[in-house]
Design an enzyme around this catalytic site. Structure first.
Site, short mmCIF file in Angstrom:
data_model
loop_
_atom_site.label_atom_id
_atom_site.label_comp_id
_atom_site.label_asym_id
_atom_site.label_seq_id
_atom_site.Cartn_x
_atom_site.Cartn_y
_atom_site.Cartn_z
N ASP A 1 -2.96 8.70 7.46
CA ASP A 1 -3.84 7.91 8.32
C ASP A 1 -2.97 7.21 9.36
OD1 ASP A 1 -2.70 5.72 7.00
OD2 ASP A 1 -4.42 5.40 5.69
N SER B 1 0.80 -1.23 0.00
CA SER B 1 0.00 0.00 0.00
C SER B 1 0.82 1.28 0.00
CB SER B 1 -0.94 0.02 1.21
OG SER B 1 -0.21 -0.08 2.43
N HIS C 1 -0.10 5.21 6.90
CA HIS C 1 0.57 5.69 5.70
C HIS C 1 0.95 7.16 5.77
CE1 HIS C 1 -2.21 2.37 4.60
NE2 HIS C 1 -1.13 1.92 3.99
#
EC number: 3.1.1.-
Length: 369
Positions: free
Chosen positions: A344, A57, A347
């Site tokens: 967040d 991610s 990340h």
């Protein structure tokens, strides 16, 4: 609702939905196609025609949008600082490292997700992104959350090569494959999540060894498919991301030393492994890109880099919000994400990514070409 009550509510939701929630929302939003100006000067007669990315991610540019998995972020406020304010499926407020590298090298402002069904032939000519949020070097990591494993990312790369040959012919396709810059970004999910599931079989040292061996095999397989310029990101201080602090750091939300030790063990193992691999594979440039020290220094000394907050994310309370918990109805999201290292609870923000890329790219690019 008070911030404390809201956090307790979110923690209950996280625990209750960790292994059961699955979404299938999709977006095929068209991304910005503005060409990057380029800030990195390459040596004379050196060309990097594209950026090709594998991993998780940290660099997923929207592949998970097209999977049956809960690990998606193609909804606001994700993408609020992306060109056009589009939630493309990138796990950040804006662009991700592979996009920024492409811009700095003058290739493009963004690199598209390979699984986007709206990709046109010309979109494939400057590289693509195969990364899938939630993936890792350990095959179990992707399996647990139903995302694209690294081995399947390689299969997609083989398919991509065949498409290139049809579009531009074999000679030009081979040139693009050989001379593009490959970025491999994984290990965070292995360390933060799968390590616990593997703890009966592995300890902190043996699991790091297992990951390093898996990473080496992946790089060898990538080389076998034609890649020559391969930059592998080190593990990051996973124990210091906001979610790890909240879930493992007790009341004072300290970094998880256990997770950070696994990350350090992996980095210590992968460094000589990749160095030996680079010498073994003819005409290759296999380089470990040390992201760990830079991000760790940013977290410990945020004001030195222009940040105010390093132990919470911008989205929501910044303590646990990620994925569906980071949404537009969350009342606590910050107004200025550039003050935060993390977007967040897992990340970084685009600003943090830009600082990391700018600090490291100049040091490593000559080793990769």
């Amino acid at each position: 609702m008070s911030r404390l009550v809201y956090v307790i509510f979110l923690l209950v939701v996280v625990e209750g939905s960790r292994n059961t929630l699955e979404r299938n929302t999709e977006t095929n939003a068209t991304e910005a196609k503005v060409e990057g100006k380029g800030t990195i000067k390459l040596p004379p007669n050196v060309t990097i025609p594209g950026i090709i990315t594998f991993g998780d991610s940290i660099v997923d540019s929207g592949n998970n949008n097209h999977l049956r998995t809960a690990l998606k972020c193609n909804f606001p406020p994700y993408g609020k600082d992306f060109p056009g304010k589009i939630a493309t499926g990138r796990f950040s407020d804006g662009r991700v490292p592979s996009d920024i590298v492409a811009e700095r090298l003058g290739i493009a402002e963004t690199i598209p997700a390979y699984l986007n069904p709206k990709l046109k032939n010309e979109d494939l000519l400057k590289g693509v992104n195969f990364a899938s949020g939630g993936s890792g070097y350990d095959p179990l990591t992707a399996k647990l959350v139903k995302v694209v494993s690294l081995s399947d990312q390689l299969k997609n790369f083989q398919e991509y090569k065949n498409k290139l040959k049809v579009i531009v012919g074999e000679e030009k396709a081979n040139f693009l494959v050989k001379n593009s810059l490959y970025l491999v970004v994984a290990s965070s999910n292995d360390i933060a999540h799968t390590y616990t599931a593997r703890s009966i079989k592995y300890n902190k040292t043996s699991y790091a060894d297992y990951l390093a061996d898996s990473a080496s095999k992946f790089v060898s397989a990538l080389y076998g498919l034609g890649a020559r310029r391969i930059g592998v990101f080190s593990a990051v201080p996973v124990g210091c991301v906001p979610a790890a602090r909240t879930l493992r750091g007790k009341l004072k939300r300290r970094c998880s030393e256990k997770l950070n030790e696994v990350a350090r063990n992996f980095n210590a193992k992968i460094s000589p492994t990749l160095e030996a691999l680079g010498k073994e594979l003819p005409d290759s440039r296999v380089v470990l890109i040390d992201v760990c020290d830079t991000l760790n220094d940013m977290i410990e000394n945020p004001k030195n880099y222009g940040f105010e907050v390093s132990n919470r994310g911008c989205c929501g309370t910044g303590l646990v919000e990620v994925l569906f918990l980071c949404n537009k109805i969350n009342p606590f999201t910050c107004k200025n994400s550039s003050s935060y290292i993390f977007w967040d609870s897992y990340h970084p923000t685009e600003k943090a990514y830009q600082i990391i890329v700018d600090k490291l790219l100049g040091n490593y690019i000559t080793k990769l070409v």
